[in-house]
Design a protein around this motif. Structure first.
Motif, mmCIF file in Angstrom:
data_model
loop_
_atom_site.group_PDB
_atom_site.id
_atom_site.type_symbol
_atom_site.label_atom_id
_atom_site.label_comp_id
_atom_site.label_asym_id
_atom_site.label_seq_id
_atom_site.Cartn_x
_atom_site.Cartn_y
_atom_site.Cartn_z
ATOM 1 N N SER A 181 -13.562 -8.246 -21.182
ATOM 2 C CA SER A 181 -13.849 -7.978 -19.770
ATOM 3 C C SER A 181 -12.877 -8.742 -18.870
ATOM 4 O O SER A 181 -12.380 -8.208 -17.867
ATOM 5 C CB SER A 181 -15.290 -8.370 -19.446
ATOM 6 N N GLN A 182 -12.573 -9.991 -19.233
ATOM 7 C CA GLN A 182 -11.608 -10.753 -18.447
ATOM 8 C C GLN A 182 -10.224 -10.116 -18.503
ATOM 9 O O GLN A 182 -9.511 -10.067 -17.499
ATOM 10 C CB GLN A 182 -11.544 -12.191 -18.967
ATOM 11 N N ALA A 183 -9.878 -9.603 -19.684
ATOM 12 C CA ALA A 183 -8.568 -8.954 -19.808
ATOM 13 C C ALA A 183 -8.499 -7.677 -18.972
ATOM 14 O O ALA A 183 -7.475 -7.395 -18.326
ATOM 15 C CB ALA A 183 -8.288 -8.640 -21.280
ATOM 16 N N MET A 184 -9.612 -6.899 -18.938
ATOM 17 C CA MET A 184 -9.629 -5.683 -18.125
ATOM 18 C C MET A 184 -9.534 -6.031 -16.648
ATOM 19 O O MET A 184 -8.820 -5.364 -15.879
ATOM 20 C CB MET A 184 -10.906 -4.898 -18.410
ATOM 21 N N SER A 185 -10.257 -7.091 -16.239
ATOM 22 C CA SER A 185 -10.173 -7.509 -14.833
ATOM 23 C C SER A 185 -8.753 -7.950 -14.482
ATOM 24 O O SER A 185 -8.218 -7.592 -13.419
ATOM 25 C CB SER A 185 -11.156 -8.653 -14.580
ATOM 26 N N ALA A 186 -8.160 -8.712 -15.376
ATOM 27 C CA ALA A 186 -6.783 -9.151 -15.128
ATOM 28 C C ALA A 186 -5.836 -7.962 -15.071
ATOM 29 O O ALA A 186 -4.910 -7.918 -14.251
ATOM 30 C CB ALA A 186 -6.345 -10.131 -16.218
ATOM 31 N N LEU A 187 -6.075 -6.959 -15.929
ATOM 32 C CA LEU A 187 -5.224 -5.766 -15.921
ATOM 33 C C LEU A 187 -5.378 -4.996 -14.610
ATOM 34 O O LEU A 187 -4.376 -4.513 -14.038
ATOM 35 C CB LEU A 187 -5.588 -4.877 -17.112
ATOM 36 N N ASP A 188 -6.631 -4.870 -14.110
ATOM 37 C CA ASP A 188 -6.849 -4.202 -12.831
ATOM 38 C C ASP A 188 -6.149 -4.952 -11.694
ATOM 39 O O ASP A 188 -5.513 -4.339 -10.818
ATOM 40 C CB ASP A 188 -8.349 -4.083 -12.554
ATOM 41 N N GLU A 189 -6.299 -6.271 -11.694
ATOM 42 C CA GLU A 189 -5.628 -7.060 -10.658
ATOM 43 C C GLU A 189 -4.116 -6.909 -10.741
ATOM 44 O O GLU A 189 -3.434 -6.812 -9.711
ATOM 45 C CB GLU A 189 -6.008 -8.534 -10.812
ATOM 46 N N LYS A 190 -3.609 -6.841 -11.942
ATOM 47 C CA LYS A 190 -2.162 -6.653 -12.106
ATOM 48 C C LYS A 190 -1.727 -5.302 -11.558
ATOM 49 O O LYS A 190 -0.702 -5.185 -10.886
ATOM 50 C CB LYS A 190 -1.805 -6.768 -13.588
ATOM 51 N N THR A 191 -2.552 -4.258 -11.829
ATOM 52 C CA THR A 191 -2.209 -2.924 -11.327
ATOM 53 C C THR A 191 -2.216 -2.902 -9.804
ATOM 54 O O THR A 191 -1.311 -2.335 -9.171
ATOM 55 C CB THR A 191 -3.210 -1.905 -11.882
ATOM 56 N N ARG A 192 -3.264 -3.517 -9.206
ATOM 57 C CA ARG A 192 -3.326 -3.560 -7.739
ATOM 58 C C ARG A 192 -2.146 -4.343 -7.160
ATOM 59 O O ARG A 192 -1.558 -3.966 -6.139
ATOM 60 C CB ARG A 192 -4.659 -4.186 -7.296
ATOM 61 N N ALA A 193 -1.812 -5.433 -7.803
ATOM 62 C CA ALA A 193 -0.680 -6.241 -7.318
ATOM 63 C C ALA A 193 0.620 -5.456 -7.407
ATOM 64 O O ALA A 193 1.456 -5.489 -6.489
ATOM 65 C CB ALA A 193 -0.583 -7.536 -8.122
ATOM 66 N N GLU A 194 0.810 -4.714 -8.506
ATOM 67 C CA GLU A 194 2.033 -3.908 -8.646
ATOM 68 C C GLU A 194 2.091 -2.821 -7.584
ATOM 69 O O GLU A 194 3.155 -2.546 -7.011
ATOM 70 C CB GLU A 194 2.080 -3.291 -10.043
ATOM 71 N N ARG A 195 0.925 -2.187 -7.302
ATOM 72 C CA ARG A 195 0.893 -1.145 -6.278
ATOM 73 C C ARG A 195 1.221 -1.730 -4.905
ATOM 74 O O ARG A 195 1.997 -1.160 -4.124
ATOM 75 C CB ARG A 195 -0.478 -0.470 -6.261
ATOM 76 N N ALA A 196 0.610 -2.894 -4.598
ATOM 77 C CA ALA A 196 0.902 -3.541 -3.312
ATOM 78 C C ALA A 196 2.363 -3.946 -3.212
ATOM 79 O O ALA A 196 2.995 -3.819 -2.153
ATOM 80 C CB ALA A 196 -0.001 -4.771 -3.131
ATOM 81 N N LEU A 197 2.911 -4.405 -4.322
ATOM 82 C CA LEU A 197 4.331 -4.790 -4.322
ATOM 83 C C LEU A 197 5.227 -3.579 -4.078
ATOM 84 O O LEU A 197 6.203 -3.658 -3.313
ATOM 85 C CB LEU A 197 4.673 -5.458 -5.656
ATOM 86 N N LYS A 198 4.894 -2.451 -4.688
ATOM 87 C CA LYS A 198 5.685 -1.235 -4.469
ATOM 88 C C LYS A 198 5.610 -0.787 -3.009
ATOM 89 O O LYS A 198 6.629 -0.406 -2.421
ATOM 90 C CB LYS A 198 5.192 -0.123 -5.396
ATOM 91 N N ASP A 199 4.365 -0.832 -2.424
ATOM 92 C CA ASP A 199 4.230 -0.447 -1.017
ATOM 93 C C ASP A 199 5.049 -1.377 -0.120
ATOM 94 O O ASP A 199 5.725 -0.925 0.822
ATOM 95 C CB ASP A 199 2.748 -0.499 -0.611
ATOM 96 N N LEU A 200 4.968 -2.681 -0.415
ATOM 97 C CA LEU A 200 5.733 -3.642 0.384
ATOM 98 C C LEU A 200 7.230 -3.404 0.251
ATOM 99 O O LEU A 200 7.971 -3.434 1.249
ATOM 100 C CB LEU A 200 5.381 -5.066 -0.061
ATOM 101 N N GLN A 201 7.670 -3.130 -0.966
ATOM 102 C CA GLN A 201 9.105 -2.845 -1.166
ATOM 103 C C GLN A 201 9.521 -1.573 -0.439
ATOM 104 O O GLN A 201 10.620 -1.487 0.109
ATOM 105 C CB GLN A 201 9.407 -2.716 -2.662
ATOM 106 N N LYS A 202 8.609 -0.570 -0.409
ATOM 107 C CA LYS A 202 8.926 0.662 0.291
ATOM 108 C C LYS A 202 9.078 0.420 1.791
ATOM 109 O O LYS A 202 10.026 0.897 2.426
ATOM 110 C CB LYS A 202 7.830 1.693 0.023
ATOM 111 N N VAL A 203 8.092 -0.331 2.380
ATOM 112 C CA VAL A 203 8.175 -0.642 3.812
ATOM 113 C C VAL A 203 9.424 -1.445 4.124
ATOM 114 O O VAL A 203 10.150 -1.172 5.096
ATOM 115 C CB VAL A 203 6.907 -1.403 4.251
#
Length: 307
Positions: A181-203
């Motif tokens: 469960s901790q690994a899945m939570s960490a994976l979700d947080e990683k996915t959200r962080a990557e998405r936010a990073l892509k949006d920030l890079q796009k802006v």
């Protein structure tokens, strides 16, 4: 007491319990090979006694022949044993190095320690003590032992061990689910962080493109202004160059006119000077002098022709 003393002796070499067992096994193996080879050498002597020592008297040559033959046989047996021991040690080192490489270890040996007499004496003492203890243990194990009356105690111990293992297994499963469960939570947080990073890079990319476009426009305006200034300066230079050329031509004409006036003035001045009385008197004097010089030269040629 003997067992305790042997363990203490091996502990001086830095061996743990597992290593002590391995060393004991190797020493037993080496001892069995040594005993077997000694028996072979003894059989060589016995064979010589049975086959050659049948007469009561022997000559010196016969004794020498028997000893030479025995020397060859014993030498071959000892050499074979030494070679076999060396090869056996090589195979043992090969096993140790192979096991060490699996754990990325690099073993090193000090050959000089193989001739350390003190350590060799300790090993010999341990061998004597160990085999005395082993013989005593073998004698004790050869005695008959009483069989257990029942197996209830063993079953109870096994059931307790099984229960403990099951409980430990359940704990490990629970721990594994928590980690998953901790690994899945960490994976979700990683996915959200990557998405936010892509949006920030796009802006940031869009802002950077806009800034670059503005900078390019500013540079184009600057280049256009410089081009206009350059054209103006070129046209101004062309006009000024034309004026300079015209002024130069006019100056040349004026110079020629002034030179011509100077020439006319010199001629006029010379003409006026020639018309003066002083000029005429000087000219007459020079004419007379020239005639006198000519007359003198003629006289000289007449009286002194060689000179």
């Amino acid at each position: 007491n003997n067992n305790v003393s042997s363990t203490a002796t091996m502990a001086e070499f830095g061996f743990n319990e597992h290593h002590q067992n391995e060393v004991i096994n190797y020493m037993r193996f080496a001892r069995s090979k040594r005993v077997l080879r000694l028996k072979t050498i003894d059989s060589c002597f016995e064979e010589l006694k049975d086959s050659r020592l049948v007469d009561e008297t022997f000559t010196v040559d016969e004794v020498k022949e028997m000893l030479d033959g025995l020397q060859v046989v014993v030498r071959g047996e000892v050499e074979m044993e030494l070679i076999n021991t060396a090869h056996t040690n090589v195979l043992l080192l090969r096993q140790l190095f192979s096991q060490a490489e699996k754990f990325y270890l690099r073993l090193q040996s000090d050959i000089s320690e193989l001739e350390n007499r003190e350590l060799l004496e300790q090993v010999a003492e341990f061998e004597k003590t160990d085999f005395k203890t082993t013989d005593k243990i073998n004698q004790e194990t050869s005695k008959p032992k009483l069989a257990p009356l029942n197996e209830s105690g063993v079953s109870e111990l096994l059931n307790k061990e099984i229960s403990r293992l099951q409980e430990e297994n359940d704990k490990l499963k629970s721990r594994l689910r928590t980690l998953e469960s901790q690994a899945m939570s960490a994976l979700d947080e990683k996915t959200r962080a990557e998405r936010a990073l892509k949006d920030l890079q796009k802006v940031q990319g869009e802002q950077q493109v806009s800034a670059q476009s503005q900078e390019i426009s500013s540079l184009e305006d600057t280049v256009a202004a410089l081009r206009v200034d350059y054209e103006r300066s070129v046209s101004a230079n062309a006009v000024s160059q034309k004026d300079l050329q015209e002024n130069l031509i006019a100056s040349k004409h004026e110079l020629l006119r002034v030179q011509e006036q100077l020439n006319m003035a010199e001629k006029e001045l010379e003409k006026k000077f020639q018309q003066t009385a002083a000029y005429r008197n000087m000219k007459e004097i020079l004419t007379k002098k020239n005639e006198q010089i000519k007359d003198i030269r003629k006289r000289l040629q007449r009286y002194e022709p060689n000179e």
